[in-house]
Design an enzyme around this catalytic site. Sequence first.
Site, PDB file in Angstrom:
ATOM      1  N   CYS A  10      62.793  32.917  36.529  1.00 51.95           N
ATOM      2  CA  CYS A  10      63.331  32.530  35.443  1.00 51.95           C
ATOM      3  C   CYS A  10      63.569  33.558  34.239  1.00 51.95           C
ATOM      4  CB  CYS A  10      63.081  30.897  34.823  1.00 51.95           C
ATOM      5  SG  CYS A  10      61.506  31.131  33.872  1.00 51.95           S
ATOM      6  N   ASN A  13      59.646  33.252  32.023  1.00 53.09           N
ATOM      7  CA  ASN A  13      58.555  32.627  33.100  1.00 53.09           C
ATOM      8  C   ASN A  13      57.301  31.634  32.136  1.00 53.09           C
ATOM      9  OD1 ASN A  13      55.846  34.318  34.906  1.00 53.09           O
ATOM     10  ND2 ASN A  13      57.039  32.675  35.560  1.00 53.09           N
ATOM     11  N   CYS A  15      58.947  28.404  31.066  1.00 54.87           N
ATOM     12  CA  CYS A  15      59.213  26.969  31.527  1.00 54.87           C
ATOM     13  C   CYS A  15      59.792  26.694  32.881  1.00 54.87           C
ATOM     14  CB  CYS A  15      60.726  26.727  30.817  1.00 54.87           C
ATOM     15  SG  CYS A  15      60.279  26.788  28.786  1.00 54.87           S
ATOM     16  N   ARG A  16      60.848  27.106  33.278  1.00 52.66           N
ATOM     17  CA  ARG A  16      61.303  26.355  34.486  1.00 52.66           C
ATOM     18  C   ARG A  16      60.591  27.293  35.863  1.00 52.66           C
ATOM     19  NH1 ARG A  16      67.465  28.476  33.762  1.00 52.66           N
ATOM     20  NH2 ARG A  16      66.156  30.001  32.579  1.00 52.66           N
ATOM     21  N   SER A  17      60.481  28.338  35.734  1.00 54.69           N
ATOM     22  CA  SER A  17      59.746  28.934  36.991  1.00 54.69           C
ATOM     23  C   SER A  17      58.319  28.523  37.151  1.00 54.69           C
ATOM     24  CB  SER A  17      59.787  30.479  37.203  1.00 54.69           C
ATOM     25  OG  SER A  17      59.446  31.174  35.911  1.00 54.69           O
ATOM     26  N   ASP A 129      68.062  25.427  30.981  1.00 54.70           N
ATOM     27  CA  ASP A 129      66.588  26.159  30.361  1.00 54.70           C
ATOM     28  C   ASP A 129      66.246  25.281  29.231  1.00 54.70           C
ATOM     29  OD1 ASP A 129      64.522  27.586  29.283  1.00 54.70           O
ATOM     30  OD2 ASP A 129      65.685  29.263  29.277  1.00 54.70           O
TER      31      ASP A 129
END
Length: 161
Positions: A10, A13, A15-17, A129
């Site tokens: 993401c 690096n 939040c999402r990933s 995001d």
Amino acid sequence: MEAVRVLFVCLGNICRSPMAEAVMRHIVRQESLPYPIEVDSAGTGDWHLGHQPHEGTRKVLDEHGVSYEGMRARLVKPEDYGSFTYIICMDRKNLKDVRDVFRNGIDRDGKVFTFMELLPHRGVQDVPDPYYEGNFPYVYELVEEGCRALLAKIKADMVRG
């Protein structure tokens, strides 16, 4: 047997990933697989290098009993292309940025794709995001469903050999 290696990517690096990394590790631990699956995450931007996952990510992972211990933000690097079996970008902008990092070959073998390609029935192209939108529970829902779909894809790919 050689490990299947998964990299989630993401922007920062945090939040999402890392959420996907933690969830995928959690799901893999629950399975009895005849091959190892290693999971990592990285970002395309350098704002949060060395930081642990975002507070919102940690909170939603804690709520679901998913560990994120030892996770720290890092940048995606050119050598990641040769090191990972699957490289999954959380949105189309991340995919473009990853293509810029890798520069060649990434469209030939199908190992680099967007996360939402795992969930075509959702009708959503990008994982939103939560850093900007604050919708961590919704992102977790997508991530958990997508990680389960990814594991099914890995199993099917391993059978096909």
